[in-house]
Structure formats: structure tokens, C-alpha cells
Design an enzyme around this catalytic site. Structure first.
Site, PDB file in Angstrom:
ATOM      1  N   GLY A 135       1.853  13.455   2.517  1.00  0.00           N
ATOM      2  CA  GLY A 135       2.234  13.946   3.855  1.00  0.00           C
ATOM      3  C   GLY A 135       1.513  13.199   4.970  1.00  0.00           C
TER       4      GLY A 135
ATOM      5  N   ASP B  88      -0.605  11.108  11.812  1.00  0.00           N
ATOM      6  CA  ASP B  88      -0.930  10.243  10.674  1.00  0.00           C
ATOM      7  C   ASP B  88      -2.435  10.292  10.458  1.00  0.00           C
ATOM      8  OD1 ASP B  88      -1.199   8.289   8.716  1.00  0.00           O
ATOM      9  OD2 ASP B  88       0.403   7.063   9.568  1.00  0.00           O
TER      10      ASP B  88
ATOM     11  N   ARG C 214      -3.959   9.164   7.683  1.00  0.00           N
ATOM     12  CA  ARG C 214      -4.338   8.292   6.581  1.00  0.00           C
ATOM     13  C   ARG C 214      -5.404   7.289   7.003  1.00  0.00           C
ATOM     14  NH1 ARG C 214       1.623   6.448   4.921  1.00  0.00           N
ATOM     15  NH2 ARG C 214       1.733   6.391   7.196  1.00  0.00           N
TER      16      ARG C 214
ATOM     17  N   LEU D 160       0.885  -1.167   0.000  1.00  0.00           N
ATOM     18  CA  LEU D 160       0.000   0.000   0.000  1.00  0.00           C
ATOM     19  C   LEU D 160       0.916   1.207   0.000  1.00  0.00           C
ATOM     20  CD1 LEU D 160      -2.583  -0.937   2.788  1.00  0.00           C
ATOM     21  CD2 LEU D 160      -2.562  -1.600   0.384  1.00  0.00           C
TER      22      LEU D 160
ATOM     23  N   GLN E 260      11.177   3.284  -1.534  1.00  0.00           N
ATOM     24  CA  GLN E 260      10.249   2.196  -1.196  1.00  0.00           C
ATOM     25  C   GLN E 260       9.381   1.822  -2.392  1.00  0.00           C
ATOM     26  OE1 GLN E 260       8.196   1.740   2.325  1.00  0.00           O
ATOM     27  NE2 GLN E 260       9.711   2.712   3.633  1.00  0.00           N
TER      28      GLN E 260
END
Ligand code: ZN
Length: 212
Positions: free
Chosen positions: A96, A129, A131, A53, A73
Site C-alpha cells: 500500500g 507514499d 516508502r 524495484l 508490472q
């Protein structure tokens, strides 16, 4: 927000020849239509496919920035997926760690004044974070990938995928070298965000241009 079956809409599957090899590519709209994601799949013999992901990172992915390890990555993941078979999800709206490009650059500015990655976001009043992996889980289910080997060092991804009904049978290290420019970034990930990175992080890559 924790809808167990997030709705995603997949577009047509097309062939995408790349410098890594050929992928089957598909665009995906999440239920709110806010972000367009991309899946890249290469066939392979493994019983349980390798999945990465990858959160969108304009500076790292496109321009090869060494402030983070995203570009390397992505490069590593695409090579491994070509080699072993599997799928990479390129997740938009994750710039970000979900705060967007402008705020990421604001955080970089605070880091240049001495803050680490976590402190910079805190000073901006933003989550460390932001996300969400609901759309990612929805795409994986639509692709029939409910049992995967996850290429990652981030424990949050595995937790979130499990919550959305994806079984992670193995976490495979993303194994990217540290550099002088990203050492503090990686140390913060390890020490403050529980990433599975080596205890003795040190510069392993000489200061030279990108390997590709
Ligand atoms: Zn990045």
C-alpha cells in the site's frame, strides 16, 4: 533515515527455477531487521543491468487484482529481466505504498465511496507514499549494482536512489496496459504523483482473464 550507506545483510545465493526461467535468489535483512527483502537475478549481456524495484502488493502480486497494476508490472519485469539480464528487488514492508495491508483496504473502501488514491490516504491521515528506498540502495550496492537501467515510471524511485549513491543511467518504461478497473488509479498516478504515463490513458486491454 537518510543514512548514505544503509546496512543490509545478505543470505546465501540459491537457484530459483520459476515459470519465467531460472533466477539466482537471495534474501536480505535491512539494518533494523524489520523487513526481509528478496533479490532475483538473471544473467545477461547488457553493459548496464536492468533493475526493477518492486514494492510488495499482496492483492496485485499474489491474487492478480486489477485495482492496481502491480501484478502485471511484476510479470512484465520478470520477463524483461529474463530476456535482457538484470535484477528484481522485491521490497517487503512497501504494501500500500508503505501504509500496510489494513490501511490499503481502508483506502480502497474510501475509493469505493468516491475518493481517488491520493484523497483516500489524506482522509485516513496517512502519507500518500511512505516508502523508503534506503534498504533497496544498500542491496544494490552489495550486489555491485551502482549503475543501473531502472524499469519504472515513478520519478520518486530514481530521485531516492540517486540520493543514496546509485546512478540511474536510463529509465525504461514499465509499459503496462490500462484496464477499466485500474484506469482511475493510473490517471491519479499520472496527474497527482508525477508518474510518466501516457497523456491519453484509455482502456487498452479487453476485459478478459490474465494473460499468463
Ligand atoms: Zn498493487
Amino acid at each position: 533515515m537518510t543514512d548514505p550507506n544503509p546496512a543490509v545483510e545478505g543470505g546465501p545465493v540459491v537457484q530459483l527455477p520459476t515459470r519465467y526461467g531460472d533466477f539466482a535468489a537471495q534474501a536480505w535483512l535491512d539494518s533494523a531487521g524489520r523487513a526481509e527483502h528478496l533479490s532475483l537475478t538473471a544473467p545477461g549481456g547488457a553493459a548496464v543491468p536492468l533493475v526493477r524495484l518492486h514494492s510488495e502488493c499482496l492483492t496485485g502480486d499474489v491474487f492478480g487484482s486489477y485495482r492496481c497494476d502491480c501484478g502485471e508490472q511484476l510479470d512484465y519485469a520478470l520477463r524483461q529481466i529474463q530476456r535482457q539480464g538484470g535484477t528484481l528487488l522485491y521490497l517487503r514492508g512497501h504494501e500500500g505504498r508503505g501504509i500496510g495491508l489494513m490501511n490499503k483496504m481502508r483506502a480502497y473502501s474510501l475509493q469505493e465511496a468516491g475518493a481517488d488514491t491520493v484523497e483516500a490516504n489524506e482522509q485516513l491521515g496517512l502519507p500518500v507514499d511512505a516508502r523508503d528506498y534506503a534498504a533497496a540502495a544498500g542491496i544494490l550496492k552489495s550486489l555491485g549494482l551502482d549503475r543501473i537501467r531502472l524499469l519504472s515510471s515513478n520519478p520518486l524511485k530514481q530521485e531516492q536512489l540517486s540520493r543514496y549513491g546509485i546512478t540511474v543511467v536510463e529509465v525504461v518504461s514499465a509499459g503496462v496496459p490500462s484496464r477499466r478497473e485500474n484506469l482511475r488509479y493510473l490517471q491519479t498516478k499520472r496527474d497527482r504523483m508525477n508518474h510518466a504515463l501516457a497523456a491519453d490513458l484509455h482502456v487498452t486491454t479487453p476485459l478478459e482473464g490474465p494473460t499468463s
